[in-house]
Design a protein around this motif. Sequence first.
Motif, PDB file in Angstrom:
ATOM      1  N   CYS A   1       0.835  -1.194   0.000  1.00  0.00           N
ATOM      2  CA  CYS A   1       0.000   0.000   0.000  1.00  0.00           C
ATOM      3  C   CYS A   1       0.874   1.250   0.000  1.00  0.00           C
ATOM      4  O   CYS A   1       0.580   2.226  -0.700  1.00  0.00           O
ATOM      5  CB  CYS A   1      -0.940  -0.018   1.197  1.00  0.00           C
ATOM      6  N   TRP A   2       1.935   1.226   0.780  1.00  0.00           N
ATOM      7  CA  TRP A   2       2.924   2.321   0.809  1.00  0.00           C
ATOM      8  C   TRP A   2       3.442   2.586  -0.593  1.00  0.00           C
ATOM      9  O   TRP A   2       3.498   3.751  -1.049  1.00  0.00           O
ATOM     10  CB  TRP A   2       4.065   1.933   1.763  1.00  0.00           C
TER      11      TRP A   2
ATOM     12  N   TYR B   1       3.583   5.506  -5.907  1.00  0.00           N
ATOM     13  CA  TYR B   1       3.451   5.360  -7.360  1.00  0.00           C
ATOM     14  C   TYR B   1       2.432   6.358  -7.918  1.00  0.00           C
ATOM     15  O   TYR B   1       2.640   6.938  -8.987  1.00  0.00           O
ATOM     16  CB  TYR B   1       3.031   3.935  -7.716  1.00  0.00           C
ATOM     17  N   PHE B   2       1.346   6.566  -7.190  1.00  0.00           N
ATOM     18  CA  PHE B   2       0.310   7.480  -7.669  1.00  0.00           C
ATOM     19  C   PHE B   2       0.506   8.919  -7.195  1.00  0.00           C
ATOM     20  O   PHE B   2      -0.414   9.731  -7.247  1.00  0.00           O
ATOM     21  CB  PHE B   2      -1.076   6.967  -7.288  1.00  0.00           C
TER      22      PHE B   2
ATOM     23  N   HIS C   1       3.828   6.644   5.526  1.00  0.00           N
ATOM     24  CA  HIS C   1       4.624   5.859   6.462  1.00  0.00           C
ATOM     25  C   HIS C   1       4.000   4.482   6.701  1.00  0.00           C
ATOM     26  O   HIS C   1       2.794   4.295   6.532  1.00  0.00           O
ATOM     27  CB  HIS C   1       4.731   6.572   7.813  1.00  0.00           C
ATOM     28  N   VAL C   2       4.828   3.562   7.126  1.00  0.00           N
ATOM     29  CA  VAL C   2       4.378   2.239   7.555  1.00  0.00           C
ATOM     30  C   VAL C   2       4.633   2.121   9.056  1.00  0.00           C
ATOM     31  O   VAL C   2       5.677   2.568   9.559  1.00  0.00           O
ATOM     32  CB  VAL C   2       5.118   1.124   6.782  1.00  0.00           C
TER      33      VAL C   2
ATOM     34  N   VAL D   1       3.843  -8.023  -3.579  1.00  0.00           N
ATOM     35  CA  VAL D   1       3.635  -7.605  -2.186  1.00  0.00           C
ATOM     36  C   VAL D   1       4.958  -7.548  -1.432  1.00  0.00           C
ATOM     37  O   VAL D   1       5.369  -6.498  -0.944  1.00  0.00           O
ATOM     38  CB  VAL D   1       2.627  -8.528  -1.464  1.00  0.00           C
ATOM     39  N   THR D   2       5.657  -8.675  -1.326  1.00  0.00           N
ATOM     40  CA  THR D   2       6.900  -8.676  -0.543  1.00  0.00           C
ATOM     41  C   THR D   2       8.042  -7.954  -1.265  1.00  0.00           C
ATOM     42  O   THR D   2       9.009  -7.551  -0.623  1.00  0.00           O
ATOM     43  CB  THR D   2       7.322 -10.106  -0.155  1.00  0.00           C
ATOM     44  N   ALA D   3       7.917  -7.768  -2.575  1.00  0.00           N
ATOM     45  CA  ALA D   3       8.879  -6.913  -3.290  1.00  0.00           C
ATOM     46  C   ALA D   3       8.846  -5.517  -2.678  1.00  0.00           C
ATOM     47  O   ALA D   3       9.883  -4.842  -2.561  1.00  0.00           O
ATOM     48  CB  ALA D   3       8.526  -6.847  -4.774  1.00  0.00           C
ATOM     49  N   SER D   4       7.658  -5.088  -2.270  1.00  0.00           N
ATOM     50  CA  SER D   4       7.503  -3.762  -1.665  1.00  0.00           C
ATOM     51  C   SER D   4       8.136  -3.699  -0.283  1.00  0.00           C
ATOM     52  O   SER D   4       8.541  -2.628   0.169  1.00  0.00           O
ATOM     53  CB  SER D   4       6.019  -3.397  -1.586  1.00  0.00           C
ATOM     54  N   VAL D   5       8.230  -4.844   0.400  1.00  0.00           N
ATOM     55  CA  VAL D   5       8.923  -4.895   1.695  1.00  0.00           C
ATOM     56  C   VAL D   5      10.407  -4.578   1.479  1.00  0.00           C
ATOM     57  O   VAL D   5      11.003  -3.788   2.213  1.00  0.00           O
ATOM     58  CB  VAL D   5       8.752  -6.271   2.366  1.00  0.00           C
ATOM     59  N   LEU D   6      10.997  -5.194   0.451  1.00  0.00           N
ATOM     60  CA  LEU D   6      12.400  -4.905   0.129  1.00  0.00           C
ATOM     61  C   LEU D   6      12.576  -3.449  -0.275  1.00  0.00           C
ATOM     62  O   LEU D   6      13.561  -2.805   0.090  1.00  0.00           O
ATOM     63  CB  LEU D   6      12.890  -5.809  -1.002  1.00  0.00           C
TER      64      LEU D   6
END
Length: 272
Positions: free
Chosen positions: A98-99, A104-105, A113-114, A239-244
């Motif tokens: 979501c972050w 991106y938009f 923030h997360v 999803v987890t790509a965004s964690v990295l």
Amino acid sequence: MSLVDTSWLEKNSDKVKIIDCSWHMPQTKRSGFEEYKKLHIENAIFFDLDKNSKTDVDLPHMLTDVKSWEKILSSMGIKNEDQIVIYDNSDVISSCRCWYNFIYFGHNRNLVHVLDGGLKKWNNEKKPTVNNLTKTINTNYVANEKKELVRNKKQIDENIFISKFKIIDARSRERFEGKILEPRKGLRSGSIKNSFCLPFSELINEDHTFITKKKILEKFKLTKCELDANIVFTCGSGVTASVLALAYSLIDIKYMPIIYDGSWSEYGKTKI
């Protein structure tokens, strides 16, 4: 400041918009929304990662179009100038996706923030939760799509030969090396040629917080990927790509997150 801690959020909850973006892998048989209805941080608005994605493709939670994104955020009562804190109660730290979507938009990245540790840490600290649905007032959100922050399959294929950017995969080493079957049906095992592997789980503590910046840097160096190169992150479904990507933003504050949106859900369909 991509991360905020639980104490900060508790003190500033009236100054931010809080989003619950809990999403779970299909095999867990868990529903983020059903769990949200039972318990969430006060004033949190639920963000459905599946429903708020592109719906006319057979790939999971791909980025939607600009107009749809504007409608989604407007219906959630989000304004362009809002400071956002996103959390989750997921083992795959889905708040990071979501972050990425917000950035991106075109939402000001300094305002997104997360919550470090998410709902798990919040609950462990016995901070207050509620079970009532949060009411929202429609706004008129205006997006500013940054297409340079996403890669498609054509670009990934071309890059194998021209190497304009490096790819780091967030899946487990067993999946990356093709030693086990993929959890999604119809996908071959393996990874993108010339890519590197850094399992996202290696960056997350047991309480769902991120490891220290020093340790994050050490983990990235262990991949043998050139860290001064352009880096694109991939995983099973984005999803987890965004964690990295979030973790990398902690050690390189100028980095803007770039994701191969289709990830292995798309690339793994390729026959070799």
